[in-house]
Motif scaffolding. Structure first.
Motif, mmCIF file in Angstrom:
data_model
loop_
_atom_site.group_PDB
_atom_site.id
_atom_site.type_symbol
_atom_site.label_atom_id
_atom_site.label_comp_id
_atom_site.label_asym_id
_atom_site.label_seq_id
_atom_site.Cartn_x
_atom_site.Cartn_y
_atom_site.Cartn_z
ATOM 1 N N THR A 1 1.820 -20.341 8.988
ATOM 2 C CA THR A 1 2.688 -21.130 8.114
ATOM 3 C C THR A 1 3.301 -22.293 8.885
ATOM 4 O O THR A 1 3.696 -22.142 10.039
ATOM 5 C CB THR A 1 3.817 -20.260 7.526
ATOM 6 O OG1 THR A 1 3.237 -19.182 6.789
ATOM 7 C CG2 THR A 1 4.715 -21.069 6.601
ATOM 8 N N LEU B 1 6.243 -25.465 8.493
ATOM 9 C CA LEU B 1 7.336 -26.059 7.734
ATOM 10 C C LEU B 1 7.719 -27.382 8.371
ATOM 11 O O LEU B 1 7.855 -27.472 9.596
ATOM 12 C CB LEU B 1 8.559 -25.135 7.712
ATOM 13 C CG LEU B 1 8.434 -23.810 6.948
ATOM 14 C CD1 LEU B 1 9.735 -23.025 7.070
ATOM 15 C CD2 LEU B 1 8.112 -24.059 5.486
ATOM 16 N N HIS C 1 18.532 -23.634 6.242
ATOM 17 C CA HIS C 1 17.329 -23.261 5.493
ATOM 18 C C HIS C 1 16.263 -22.728 6.444
ATOM 19 O O HIS C 1 15.589 -21.730 6.161
ATOM 20 C CB HIS C 1 16.792 -24.466 4.719
ATOM 21 C CG HIS C 1 15.605 -24.144 3.867
ATOM 22 N ND1 HIS C 1 14.313 -24.164 4.355
ATOM 23 C CD2 HIS C 1 15.516 -23.768 2.557
ATOM 24 C CE1 HIS C 1 13.475 -23.821 3.393
ATOM 25 N NE2 HIS C 1 14.175 -23.585 2.292
ATOM 26 N N GLN D 1 13.321 -14.273 6.819
ATOM 27 C CA GLN D 1 12.384 -13.765 5.807
ATOM 28 C C GLN D 1 11.004 -13.503 6.397
ATOM 29 O O GLN D 1 10.282 -12.607 5.942
ATOM 30 C CB GLN D 1 12.280 -14.759 4.654
ATOM 31 C CG GLN D 1 13.536 -14.872 3.822
ATOM 32 C CD GLN D 1 13.432 -15.922 2.723
ATOM 33 O OE1 GLN D 1 12.345 -16.459 2.486
ATOM 34 N NE2 GLN D 1 14.543 -16.205 2.065
ATOM 35 N N ARG D 2 10.623 -14.259 7.428
ATOM 36 C CA ARG D 2 9.290 -14.127 8.017
ATOM 37 C C ARG D 2 9.276 -13.225 9.251
ATOM 38 O O ARG D 2 8.288 -13.169 9.973
ATOM 39 C CB ARG D 2 8.737 -15.509 8.362
ATOM 40 C CG ARG D 2 8.566 -16.384 7.146
ATOM 41 C CD ARG D 2 8.143 -17.804 7.495
ATOM 42 N NE ARG D 2 8.172 -18.653 6.321
ATOM 43 C CZ ARG D 2 7.226 -18.712 5.393
ATOM 44 N NH1 ARG D 2 6.137 -17.950 5.526
ATOM 45 N NH2 ARG D 2 7.331 -19.502 4.351
ATOM 46 N N GLU E 1 14.455 -18.979 6.558
ATOM 47 C CA GLU E 1 13.005 -18.790 6.542
ATOM 48 C C GLU E 1 12.568 -17.898 7.704
ATOM 49 O O GLU E 1 11.675 -17.059 7.549
ATOM 50 C CB GLU E 1 12.301 -20.148 6.636
ATOM 51 C CG GLU E 1 12.377 -20.981 5.374
ATOM 52 C CD GLU E 1 11.554 -20.383 4.243
ATOM 53 O OE1 GLU E 1 10.485 -19.815 4.529
ATOM 54 O OE2 GLU E 1 11.994 -20.482 3.070
#
Length: 226
Positions: A60, A62, A118, A125-126, A122
């Motif tokens: 991922t 970002l 933010h 959550q990951r 993230e």
């Protein structure tokens, strides 16, 4: 702050702000970090146009834009240009000059808080346990892109971003490493290791003769990840 539990109050102070003419109450508390059972890592490349480029273990990516901060700085620079600046004869800032500096600092700080908060959410959550950030110490020394760009880059708040990431990560049990050499990561191909400035085709594209193509800041973040 919602969601943050503190163990005890360390310091309370009430300060009068001459600029705004208001009193401010400041509370310093001791916070207990939350437990974190994550095992993942994420590498971060800090920049100007792309404020944060983050590459996670699961592939991922970002990207957090820095354009809003650049726009805010340009606006306040125009406002500041209409006010008489400090000089050798009169080094003290005028009241209006100080007001502009405070407003700019608060606006930029607010934007940085939005982005860093933010990003940390993230990470939680990951399942991230460690954030790796390139060490920017001394990286701006010797740069010469002209007086205007040099001034802009030297004023970019890298240290403030790093400070925010450190304390916000600590609150959720994530460690931050800042000991990876940053120099050369934007010119080095993540796939084959070739170091060539021309591979960075333009601001947002990295393309190597080996076939590797990536967003330029992501390529840098992946090199930091190594």
């Amino acid at each position: 702050r919602p969601g943050v539990e503190y163990e005890r109050v360390r310091e309370v102070s009430i300060i009068y702000d001459k600029g705004s003419g208001q009193f401010e109450a400041r509370l310093v508390v001791e916070v207990k970090a939350r437990g974190n059972h994550g095992q993942g890592r994420v590498a971060v490349d800090l920049g100007e146009t792309v404020l944060l480029a983050a590459a996670f273990e699961d592939g991922t990516v970002l990207l957090y834009s820095g354009r809003f901060i650049k726009a805010a700085r340009r606006y306040w620079q125009k406002v500041r240009a209409r006010v008489k600046p400090p000089s050798q004869e009169n080094p003290r800032m005028s009241r209006r000059f100080r007001q502009i500096a405070r407003k700019e600092s608060r606006q930029v700080g607010h934007l940085l808080h939005l982005a860093t908060s933010h990003f940390i959410r993230e990470c939680v959550q990951r399942g991230v346990k460690e954030i790796v950030i390139g060490n920017l110490t001394g990286i701006r020394e010797g740069m010469d892109y002209g007086p205007r760009v040099n001034q802009r880059l030297h004023a970019w708040p890298y240290r403030k971003i790093l400070h925010m990431l450190r304390y916000k990560a600590a609150l959720v049990g994530i460690t931050v490493r800042n000991d990876v050499e940053e120099r050369g990561t934007s010119r080095t191909c993540h796939a084959c290791g070739q170091v060539r400035k021309a591979n960075r085709v333009h601001r947002g594209l990295y393309r190597c003769s080996c076939g590797w193509t990536a967003q330029a800041d992501v390529n840098a973040a992946l090199n930091i990840y190594e």
